[in-house]
Design an enzyme around this catalytic site. Sequence first.
Site, PDB file in Angstrom:
ATOM      1  N   GLN A   1       0.845  -1.188   0.000  1.00  0.00           N
ATOM      2  CA  GLN A   1       0.000   0.000   0.000  1.00  0.00           C
ATOM      3  C   GLN A   1       0.885   1.245   0.000  1.00  0.00           C
ATOM      4  O   GLN A   1       1.675   1.459   0.930  1.00  0.00           O
ATOM      5  CB  GLN A   1      -0.916   0.053   1.216  1.00  0.00           C
ATOM      6  CG  GLN A   1      -1.879   1.243   1.080  1.00  0.00           C
ATOM      7  CD  GLN A   1      -2.760   1.475   2.275  1.00  0.00           C
ATOM      8  OE1 GLN A   1      -2.266   1.730   3.369  1.00  0.00           O
ATOM      9  NE2 GLN A   1      -4.065   1.415   2.070  1.00  0.00           N
TER      10      GLN A   1
ATOM     11  N   TYR B   1      -5.980  10.873   3.802  1.00  0.00           N
ATOM     12  CA  TYR B   1      -4.581  11.172   3.457  1.00  0.00           C
ATOM     13  C   TYR B   1      -4.526  11.927   2.109  1.00  0.00           C
ATOM     14  O   TYR B   1      -5.558  12.286   1.565  1.00  0.00           O
ATOM     15  CB  TYR B   1      -3.762   9.879   3.484  1.00  0.00           C
ATOM     16  CG  TYR B   1      -3.762   9.290   4.883  1.00  0.00           C
ATOM     17  CD1 TYR B   1      -3.102   9.945   5.924  1.00  0.00           C
ATOM     18  CD2 TYR B   1      -4.501   8.153   5.190  1.00  0.00           C
ATOM     19  CE1 TYR B   1      -3.151   9.465   7.226  1.00  0.00           C
ATOM     20  CE2 TYR B   1      -4.547   7.663   6.494  1.00  0.00           C
ATOM     21  CZ  TYR B   1      -3.875   8.323   7.504  1.00  0.00           C
ATOM     22  OH  TYR B   1      -3.928   7.866   8.804  1.00  0.00           O
TER      23      TYR B   1
ATOM     24  N   GLY C   1      -9.143  -6.684   8.909  1.00  0.00           N
ATOM     25  CA  GLY C   1      -8.079  -5.918   9.550  1.00  0.00           C
ATOM     26  C   GLY C   1      -7.762  -6.457  10.935  1.00  0.00           C
ATOM     27  O   GLY C   1      -6.887  -7.304  11.111  1.00  0.00           O
TER      28      GLY C   1
END
Length: 358
Positions: free
Chosen positions: A99, A180, A311
């Site tokens: 990522q 982000y 996750g």
Amino acid sequence: MSKLFTPVQIGRYELSNRLVMAPMTRSRASDADGVPFDEVATYYEQRSGAGLIISEGVYPSASGKGYVSTPGIETEAQIAAWKKVTHAVHARGSRIFMQVMHCGRISHPSMQPGNALPVAPSAIKPAGQTWTATGQQDFVTPHELTVAEIKGVVESYRLATRRAIEAGFDGVELHAASGYLPEQFLASGSNRRTDEYGGPIGNRIRFVLEVLQAMVAEAGGGRVGIKISPEMNFNDILDENPQALYWELVEQLNLFDLAYLQMTRQGTPEIDYHALLRSRFKGTYLMGAGLDQAKAETALEAGKADAAVFGELFLANPDLPDRFQRGAPLNTPDRSTYYGGDAKGYVDYPVLQATEAA
Ligand SMILES: Cc1cc2nc3c(=O)[nH]c(=O)nc-3n(C[C@H](O)[C@H](O)[C@H](O)COP(=O)(O)O)c2cc1C
């Protein structure tokens, strides 16, 4: 038969199952130069029962760094260290995408080269604080990128992609979620530009499309994915018309023949973004956030997703696929060890066989 354990095509790769490990920053992965520690290879190797692992966020260039002890993909030393990770995962028969994460304004001068200001589409300070080497600090007003600087950031994603492939990654994911840099461009609340990168939706999505173009030019569409989080509104992100924004963005994503679209937590119950965007996207659709085995199976059976992203469950259960297959109980995630620290809560979660032998 459980659909989770059937093969699925993701871009160039046929994966042995539909369990994907979510990207998770652990703020304990690397030294001050962003070089991953050897333990990072152990951590991912332990979790390689996943059909696909998506790595923690990795900064493409030092200005993209936003958190303590997070790794980069810029230097030869970083590439060499990542090779140990990809070899370990491949030796266990899994696949791993990197990522690529540029934090933009969700950073702090103490984490920037030369203590510079973090960069962003506009000089708008995010509300809140961030964890630095000297404790909690307020976010600062970022430096507004010039057009020439934006081209430089796009180029850094291209080079990051090249280096990730050199380091043995099977592909790369553009982190366009969670507030982000890419989402700072997408959202009207953080992007007040009046040039070709701001204003109407067609302009605000330009940065993401240019970055994807650069990544796809390096790796091919079949090795590039993207993660989005409509209306999660994390990190002080707000958009005036997110439904229209993501509707347009996903239409444009179809031009790249990407390996996948990963959609994570949405912030509103009013719109089912999964249903909306899956119908719009022509490729492989990864659904994540809040899934357990039953919810994942239901979504896969109903055709709502092609693969399921886990996750916290993967963080706490290195052998999550094995546990699902055997109907075994799960370890409880320890939130106090998510970020920072040492091996505790990182590579010491027990696996079934070890538990049984004990
Ligand atoms: C410790 C931790 C770190 C995370 N870091 C990242 C990250 O670096 N990049 C990212 O896209 N998402 C990150 N996330 C979000 C996860 O990828 C995922 O979307 C989220 O945890 C919801 O899935 P879950 O309910 O299965 O945990 C992080 C989550 C956790 C718990």
